[in-house]
Every structure is written in structure tokens, then in C-alpha cells.
Write an enzyme that holds these catalytic residues in place. Structure first.
Site, mmCIF file in Angstrom:
data_model
loop_
_atom_site.group_PDB
_atom_site.id
_atom_site.type_symbol
_atom_site.label_atom_id
_atom_site.label_comp_id
_atom_site.label_asym_id
_atom_site.label_seq_id
_atom_site.Cartn_x
_atom_site.Cartn_y
_atom_site.Cartn_z
ATOM 1 N NE ARG A 46 34.927 44.955 25.600
ATOM 2 C CZ ARG A 46 36.122 44.972 24.206
ATOM 3 N NH1 ARG A 46 37.103 43.717 24.968
ATOM 4 N NH2 ARG A 46 36.683 45.872 23.631
ATOM 5 C CG ASP B 187 29.244 50.236 20.942
ATOM 6 O OD1 ASP B 187 29.273 49.087 21.589
ATOM 7 O OD2 ASP B 187 29.024 50.970 20.118
ATOM 8 N NE ARG C 111 32.261 39.288 24.108
ATOM 9 C CZ ARG C 111 33.323 38.832 22.898
ATOM 10 N NH1 ARG C 111 33.163 38.120 22.078
ATOM 11 N NH2 ARG C 111 34.175 39.899 22.908
ATOM 12 N NE ARG D 245 25.823 36.478 23.155
ATOM 13 C CZ ARG D 245 27.269 35.778 23.195
ATOM 14 N NH1 ARG D 245 28.634 36.016 23.520
ATOM 15 N NH2 ARG D 245 27.285 34.530 23.418
ATOM 16 C CE1 TYR E 155 34.142 50.341 15.419
ATOM 17 C CE2 TYR E 155 35.040 51.328 16.747
ATOM 18 C CZ TYR E 155 34.831 50.196 16.253
ATOM 19 O OH TYR E 155 35.588 49.451 17.684
#
Length: 354
Positions: free
Chosen positions: A28, A78, A32, A41, A155
């Protein structure tokens, strides 16, 4: 290997060479915790737009490269990205995560899942990877990544993130033939996708079976491991020299089994002592990790000591320094910078002979 000194450090170590220091990157890595990412974003609030518009995906992938010069630059994407190309649409809802609606629960739905044509379904991946290779040259290795079948099926069957995986486990334990068919279809699609990423420029590919740590060892052997092996076997047939990494969150109970998958490198989370991981996996298996991402909220001295402790426990060979999971939102950027700076000086700090 002739001319191998021209190859990126991360790739050399992943291929089994001894090197001047352990290479370093972060899971990652883009995201963020970085101010430049948060600003982008706000302008582009849709995750899928950010990851599937190549201009944005390239820019985001390069943000940590410009800031920290890691040894690996990983494509911003992703694990669910290839699913629509197999007939499983999804959305990513801010603060809720991925949503697959309707979830895959019936034989008829599984029958409709089809093979992946990545050239048609994922042209943005090609543009992103090719451009990243051009941008970083031999200064860093370009990493691709994919989800593994158990996690992608979880998922799809749960329809969203889950705490107990009740729906997929119900299918696993009451209608296993149906789940095995679904897992095999996903494995074939992901093998195609890994090969595509390599052909487009990925020099190393990491498989994330993030949710397989929720399985008992016997169920891991039944529902996760064979489908990791199915992917790796197919990829190695055509791309035998591309190193593959496997990461599972909460993997302490299945670490040896991860080593049976056929990957070149096992990424170890922070619930396992790295010296124990080395013993359990055997001296031939290369390892990645395994610093607690929370350590980056500590003092610089604390961060340095954790890096040195981890590298010391690996013996400084066959190790890619990384976190044991993704870097956390809110991590101070200066601490991420210090992590990379210290990692690059680690052999001087430890006085390990190169």
C-alpha cells in the site's frame, strides 16, 4: 548472471542473488497516508477511476517513487480489477469498500463466469505497467499484483468485506463441488492476468490471498493452496524466471503451507518472528516483510531498531524488507521517509558484510 548488476536490486534479490543490502518497498505504498494522494482523491473521488484511468494510476504509482525512491514501484490497482472481465462486476464504495451485487451464490451464476481476455478487458493495465517501466528504468523493479482465488471468491460470494466469511464457508462445507468449480475458473483467469502483467512490463508479481488466513490449515489445503498452485504452475510454464510472491494476512498457522505454493518468496506478516519464519520455511525460501505497520507511528529510534532486528534475524540474505501489511492511513510521511532512508543504510548500521 551476466550483466545482472544492471538489473534493479529488488529483482536481483528476488531471483536469488546475494546483494549489497536488502531491497525495500512497502505494501500500500501509494495511498491515503500521502498528502499528494489525498489531494488527487478529492479531485477524482471514484477509486475505480483512479485505478483504471492509466494517467491517474501512473501518477499515483509514482508518488511514493518520487518521494522515497523505494526499490520497487507497484502498480496502483485493486485485486478485484480483473473480475468484470470475467463477468463479475463490482463497485468500490468510499468508506465501505468493494461491493459485488448480486453476490455469487448459485450454480447458474458460476456457470456464467467466463475466461479473461485481458487485452480487451484491461487495456489500462498495459499502459500503466509499460509507462512505469519507462519512468523508473533500472533504478527500481516494477511490481504487478493479483488476488488469489480464495480471497476473490470470498469477495464475490460475500458480496462485500466480511468478518466471519459465513457465506463462502457455507458453500465450502455444504456444496464444495460448486465452490471448487468457481475457484478453478478464477485461478485460470488470474493465471492469464499474471502472464499479461508480466508481458506488459511487471518484473515481479505478488499474489494476495489476504483472507486465506481465516481458514483452518486443513481447509487451506483444500480451498486455497491448490488454486494458488494452479496459478503458479501455469505462470511458471510460460514465465519461469519472473519471481512470484505470496502474501496472506494472519498467516502464522499456515506459513509452511505458503511455502508449498510454488512461489519464490513468502511475504511474512508481523505475527511471526522473522527468525522463526526463516526456520519454518527453510533456508532456500526467500522471505519478505515483516515489520508491524504500526511501528511507523513510533519514534525514529524505534523504527530503526525494528528494521535492524528484522534484518538481523534474516541474516541479511534472501530478504526483501517490507511491512507485514499495508502502510496505515495517518502514518506520518516523515516516518515513511525515515523507514526507507534507514533501510538503505542497514548494512552500515549492522556492519553485515555484503
Amino acid at each position: 548472471m551476466a550483466g545482472s548488476a544492471q538489473l534493479p536490486l529488488l529483482l536481483r534479490v528476488a531471483q536469488g542473488e546475494d546483494a549489497e543490502r536488502p531491497p525495500v518497498w512497502m505494501m500500500r505504498q501509494a495511498g491515503r497516508y500521502m498528502k499528494v494522494y489525498r489531494e488527487l482523491r478529492e479531485k477524482y473521488p471514484s477509486f475505480r477511476e483512479r485505478s483504471e484511468n492509466p494517467d491517474l494510476a501512473i501518477e499515483i504509482s509514482l508518488q511514493p517513487w518520487r518521494a522515497f525512491r523505494p526499490d520497487g514501484v507497484i502498480m496502483f490497482s485493486d485485486i478485484l480489477t480483473p473480475l468484470p472481465g470475467m463477468g463479475i462486476p463490482f463497485d468500490i464504495v468510499e468508506s465501505k469498500g468493494p461491493v459485488i451485487d448480486p453476490p455469487i451464490r448459485t450454480q447458474a451464476q458460476i456457470d456464467q463466469v467466463h475466461s479473461l481476455d485481458p487485452e480487451a478487458a484491461l487495456p489500462f493495465v498495459k499502459t500503466t505497467l509499460q509507462t512505469l517501466r519507462q519512468e523508473v528504468g533500472n533504478e527500481a523493479a516494477v511490481l504487478g499484483f493479483v488476488g488469489s482465488p480464495w480471497t476473490l471468491a470470498a469477495y464475490a460470494i460475500e458480496g462485500k468485506t466480511s468478518k466471519n466469511y459465513a457465506n463462502i464457508k457455507q458453500m465450502a462445507f455444504s456444496e464444495p463441488a460448486m465452490l471448487h468449480q468457481f475457484l478453478s475458473k478464477i485461478a485460470d483467469g488470474i493465471a492469464t492476468y499474471v502472464r499479461f502483467q508480466i508481458d506488459c512490463g511487471a518484473q515481479i508479481v505478488q499474489l494476495f490471498d489476504s483472507w486465506a488466513g481465516n481458514l483452518s490449515p486443513q481447509d487451506y489445503d483444500t480451498f486455497a493452496l491448490p488454486y494458488q498452485q494452479q496459478i503458479i504452475r501455469q505462470v511458471k510454464e510460460t514465465h519461469p524466471d519472473t519471481p512470484l510472491i505470496l502474501y496472506i494476512s494472519g498467516s502464522a498457522g499456515i506459513l509452511e503451507r505458503m511455502g508449498q505454493s510454488g512461489v519464490d518468496i513468502v511475504s511474512v506478516d508481523w505475527t511471526v518472528d522473522m527468525a522463526d519464519a526463516r526456520r519454518r520455511l527453510g533456508s532456500e525460501m526467500k522471505v519478505q516483510g515483516n515489520i508491524d505497520p504500526g511501528a511507523l507511528f513510533g519514534s525514529k529510534e524505534f523504527i530503526r531498531d525494528r528494521i535492524l532486528d528484522t534484518v538481523r534475524k534474516t541474516g541479511g540474505k534472501g530478504h526483501i524488507l517490507n511491512l507485514g501489511h499495508g502502510i496505515l492511513p495517518g502514518t506520518p510521511e516523515e516516518n515513511a521517509a525515515y523507514f526507507f532512508e534507514t533501510a538503505k543504510q542497514v548494512n552500515q548500521l549492522l556492519a553485515i558484510p555484503a
